[in-house]
Design a protein around this motif. Structure first.
Motif, mmCIF file in Angstrom:
data_model
loop_
_atom_site.group_PDB
_atom_site.id
_atom_site.type_symbol
_atom_site.label_atom_id
_atom_site.label_comp_id
_atom_site.label_asym_id
_atom_site.label_seq_id
_atom_site.Cartn_x
_atom_site.Cartn_y
_atom_site.Cartn_z
ATOM 1 N N PHE A 163 61.840 76.608 -20.216
ATOM 2 C CA PHE A 163 60.743 77.398 -20.756
ATOM 3 C C PHE A 163 59.556 77.342 -19.801
ATOM 4 O O PHE A 163 59.273 76.310 -19.207
ATOM 5 N N SER A 164 58.853 78.451 -19.693
ATOM 6 C CA SER A 164 57.656 78.496 -18.850
ATOM 7 C C SER A 164 56.437 78.114 -19.678
ATOM 8 O O SER A 164 56.512 77.954 -20.895
ATOM 9 N N ALA A 165 55.330 78.005 -18.996
ATOM 10 C CA ALA A 165 54.052 77.835 -19.687
ATOM 11 C C ALA A 165 53.618 79.211 -20.201
ATOM 12 O O ALA A 165 54.242 80.229 -19.908
ATOM 13 N N TRP A 166 52.536 79.250 -20.947
ATOM 14 C CA TRP A 166 52.017 80.527 -21.427
ATOM 15 C C TRP A 166 51.354 81.263 -20.268
ATOM 16 O O TRP A 166 50.584 80.688 -19.515
ATOM 17 N N PHE A 167 51.673 82.546 -20.137
ATOM 18 C CA PHE A 167 51.056 83.382 -19.108
ATOM 19 C C PHE A 167 50.158 84.412 -19.767
ATOM 20 O O PHE A 167 50.531 85.016 -20.778
ATOM 21 N N ASP A 168 48.981 84.616 -19.189
ATOM 22 C CA ASP A 168 48.099 85.679 -19.655
ATOM 23 C C ASP A 168 48.631 87.006 -19.153
ATOM 24 O O ASP A 168 48.961 87.160 -17.979
ATOM 25 N N VAL A 169 48.717 87.968 -20.044
ATOM 26 C CA VAL A 169 49.164 89.305 -19.678
ATOM 27 C C VAL A 169 47.935 90.096 -19.259
ATOM 28 O O VAL A 169 46.930 90.096 -19.970
ATOM 29 N N PRO A 170 47.980 90.766 -18.098
ATOM 30 C CA PRO A 170 46.812 91.542 -17.677
ATOM 31 C C PRO A 170 46.473 92.610 -18.702
ATOM 32 O O PRO A 170 47.349 93.249 -19.265
#
Length: 185
Positions: A163-170
């Motif tokens: 699992f990845s970390a949380w990414f901000d969506v542009p």
């Protein structure tokens, strides 16, 4: 039987025992290698994205293999966080062979042309340090997303989900340094 005959038989049995032990060790080594888990990959979101007329953002994400050669079975979005309203749909990865998951500009391409596009996900082997890029479909009300990659040493090996970390969506309205590209209707 003479003493020399018994000596020859003991030598042959000793040799067979040595070969058997070596083969058993090799079989164990190959089994451990097959069942070994690849190192966790790195995830990221590239700065480029496009926006459909209905506000859907197509964000370019990537997965990079950090260990030995591994097979990337699947990449998907586990969930998304919305701060405005509850999302109707989770983010999705653009996949080869699924027309609904592709941006409008790629839906008219043939299967052969899609196979060579870098931004469409397809299962593949990744060598050490290699990145694979793909589009992620983000509905207008999604602000953050989390990616999941399923990898193994080979196609039939033990699969491991990372699992990845949380990414901000542009945000199409909030970004000034990146000019969004709008597709014609």
């Amino acid at each position: 039987m003479s003493l020399q005959d018994w000596d020859a038989i003991a030598g042959i049995l000793g040799f067979l025992l040595l070969v058997g032990t070596t083969l058993a060790g090799l079989v164990g080594w190959f089994r451990r290698r097959r069942d070994a888990l690849p190192e966790p990959p790195k995830f990221g979101v590239a700065g480029d994205y496009t926006v459909d007329p209905d506000g859907v953002r197509w964000v370019t994400a990537w997965v990079q293999n950090m260990g030995a050669r591994a097979y990337l079975h699947d990449v998907c979005c586990e969930e998304g966080i919305s701060f405005d309203s509850p999302p109707e749909k989770c983010p999705e990865v653009a996949r080869d062979g699924e027309l609904e998951s592709l941006p409008r500009k790629l839906r008219s391409l043939s299967k052969r042309e899609l196979r060579h596009k870098e931004v469409v996900f397809k299962p593949l082997y990744l060598s050490a340090g290699k990145k694979v890029r793909f589009y992620v479909f983000c509905p207008p009300d999604i602000d953050q997303m989390k990616l999941v990659a399923t990898m193994s040493i080979g196609r039939r090996g033990y699969r491991r989900c990372t699992f990845s970390a949380w990414f901000d969506v542009p945000n199409a309205d909030g970004l000034r340094e990146i000019e969004p590209v709008y597709f014609p209707a």
